[in-house]
Design an enzyme around this catalytic site. Structure first.
Site, PDB file in Angstrom:
ATOM      1  N   MET A  33      38.648  46.146  42.941  1.00 34.72           N
ATOM      2  CA  MET A  33      40.114  46.189  42.881  1.00 34.72           C
ATOM      3  C   MET A  33      40.684  46.113  44.281  1.00 34.72           C
ATOM      4  SD  MET A  33      40.621  49.085  39.885  1.00 34.72           S
ATOM      5  CE  MET A  33      39.174  50.053  40.361  1.00 34.72           C
ATOM      6  N   GLN A  85      31.852  41.549  46.198  1.00 33.43           N
ATOM      7  CA  GLN A  85      32.478  40.443  45.465  1.00 33.43           C
ATOM      8  C   GLN A  85      33.039  39.432  46.457  1.00 33.43           C
ATOM      9  OE1 GLN A  85      36.352  40.384  43.230  1.00 33.43           O
ATOM     10  NE2 GLN A  85      34.997  40.094  41.459  1.00 33.43           N
ATOM     11  N   CYS A 115      40.412  36.452  39.360  1.00 32.12           N
ATOM     12  CA  CYS A 115      41.662  36.907  39.964  1.00 32.12           C
ATOM     13  C   CYS A 115      42.752  35.852  39.765  1.00 32.12           C
ATOM     14  CB  CYS A 115      41.453  37.193  41.447  1.00 32.12           C
ATOM     15  SG  CYS A 115      42.938  37.793  42.261  1.00 32.12           S
ATOM     16  N   LYS A 154      32.059  37.010  37.729  1.00 32.29           N
ATOM     17  CA  LYS A 154      33.096  37.714  36.972  1.00 32.29           C
ATOM     18  C   LYS A 154      34.192  36.710  36.650  1.00 32.29           C
ATOM     19  CE  LYS A 154      35.907  41.923  36.889  1.00 32.29           C
ATOM     20  NZ  LYS A 154      37.221  41.386  36.511  1.00 32.29           N
ATOM     21  N   HIS A 186      36.222  39.523  31.893  1.00 36.19           N
ATOM     22  CA  HIS A 186      37.495  40.168  31.575  1.00 36.19           C
ATOM     23  C   HIS A 186      37.995  39.505  30.299  1.00 36.19           C
ATOM     24  CE1 HIS A 186      41.604  41.788  33.143  1.00 36.19           C
ATOM     25  NE2 HIS A 186      41.484  41.895  31.832  1.00 36.19           N
ATOM     26  N   ASN A 226      34.899  43.629  30.426  1.00 35.99           N
ATOM     27  CA  ASN A 226      35.910  44.281  31.258  1.00 35.99           C
ATOM     28  C   ASN A 226      37.273  44.095  30.589  1.00 35.99           C
ATOM     29  OD1 ASN A 226      37.715  43.213  34.137  1.00 35.99           O
ATOM     30  ND2 ASN A 226      37.282  45.341  33.669  1.00 35.99           N
ATOM     31  N   GLY A 227      38.145  45.092  30.773  1.00 33.31           N
ATOM     32  CA  GLY A 227      39.507  44.959  30.283  1.00 33.31           C
ATOM     33  C   GLY A 227      39.870  45.990  29.232  1.00 33.31           C
ATOM     34  N   ARG A 249      41.234  50.139  36.366  1.00 31.46           N
ATOM     35  CA  ARG A 249      42.295  51.082  36.716  1.00 31.46           C
ATOM     36  C   ARG A 249      42.041  52.487  36.198  1.00 31.46           C
ATOM     37  NH1 ARG A 249      46.895  47.964  34.105  1.00 31.46           N
ATOM     38  NH2 ARG A 249      45.113  46.998  33.076  1.00 31.46           N
TER      39      ARG A 249
END
Length: 351
Positions: A33, A85, A115, A154, A186, A226-227, A249
């Protein structure tokens, strides 16, 4: 579209084969992040969980090669297992950056294809690369040839007008064929036109089932979802279908969540009985960095959510957020903040 003779659309629980240690490496991950998962954050997270796989913030491959390398990718060995990453799309540049990261001692090289920010779109890396699976595969192959570490990707399930079924399965097939050691997905589309990066984190609907079907299509490759995962219970549900989960998060805003990872997901004792023990163990790190000139606020900002839901949590956050900003602020500010949440006194902490 059938997968190994089965109908992937049919509801079913995936029967996972016995996992090797390599598969278990991705069982629980903390997402990379930007502006959050720096080395100070990762040092705190490692105290909360021995087994969580941690990731750096995304760093551009070009910056690794031409920027202040030690500042950008340096880390404390205590943070391991740790993945870096990378962002980029030029295979030779990615390979050179991967070699540099391997020399620093990372455990994994992860390529960002998820991203959605305008900055990474302009730079031809991030989620826009979902439209260039062959180029991503070239990058993966180049990094695999350059380093002996796992190279992972990712990604999203698609971008903009792409059909997720075609985009994700086609993309995954190419990067796995190129040697990708794991896929982290994600489970949302990214809308590069029309949504902000913030909105892209929650507005596109989640599709966990397509990730389940991706796992069926690639039984020999670790697949991580993810997500939208915010609780240990939710991660357990997803682990019935895939090899690993990546939490973003929620792990940052409620870091005490990580205390449950080792006992609940790995069957091992927690590092500490509660967050107070982890904070005490973090103090020597704070003192060492303060002695190097790192401002207290740069480190304690990652602790603001540590006591969410506990009486006094708001006062803890307020005191830490305001007083840690003062010139010369030291660990006494943290101890003052802990008093608001009923921290054990020093005698109790020493027992």
């Amino acid at each position: 579209m059938s997968v190994n003779g089965r109908d992937p659309a049919a509801p079913q629980e995936v029967i996972l084969t016995e996992k090797s240690s390599d598969f278990n490496a991705w069982r629980f991950c903390v997402a990379p992040m930007m502006e959050w998962t720096d080395r100070h954050c990762r040092s705190l997270h490692r105290l909360l969980s021995r087994r969580a796989r941690l990731y750096t913030e995304m760093v551009a491959a070009g910056a690794v090669l031409h920027g202040p390398r030690a500042r950008l990718i340096g880390f404390d060995p205590a943070e391991r297992p740790l993945a870096v990453q990378l962002g980029g799309s030029e295979p030779e540049e990615l390979a050179a950056a991967a070699r540099a990261c391997a020399d620093f001692g990372y455990d994994e090289i992860n390529l960002n294809v998820g991203c959605p920010s305008k900055r990474v779109k302009k730079g031809a890396f991030g989620a826009c690369l979902m439209r260039a699976p062959d180029l991503v595969a070239e990058g993966v192959a180049a990094m695999k040839a350059a380093v002996a570490l796992p190279v992972t990707v990712k990604c999203r399930i698609g971008v903009d007008e792409q059909d997720p079924e075609e985009a994700l399965f086609g993309f995954a097939g190419r990067v796995v064929a190129a040697g990708a050691d794991a896929l982290i997905v994600h489970a949302r589309k990214a809308w590069l036109d029309g949504l902000s990066p913030k909105d892209n984190r929650h507005i596109p609907p989640l599709d966990y089932d397509i990730v389940r079907r991706l796992k069926l299509a690639h039984p020999d490759v670790p697949v991580v979802v993810n997500g939208g995962l915010t609780t240990i219970e939710a991660t357990r549900e997803r682990l019935k279908e895939v090899d690993g989960v990546m939490v973003g998060r929620a792990a940052y805003q409620d870091p005490a969540l990580l205390l449950a990872v080792d006992p609940e997901l790995f069957g091992e004792p927690a590092s500490f009985a509660d967050a107070f023990g982890a904070v005490e163990a973090y103090v020597p790190y704070l003192e060492a960095r303060l002695a190097e000139g790192v401002p207290l606020a740069a480190m304690t900002r990652h602790m603001l959510g540590l006591y969410n839901g506990r009486p006094g949590a708001r006062a803890f956050r307020r005191h830490l957020a305001t007083q840690a900003q003062r010139r010369g602020a030291g660990v006494e500010v943290l101890r003052e903040a802990l008093a608001f949440v009923g921290a054990p006194d020093e005698a109790q902490a020493a027992e």
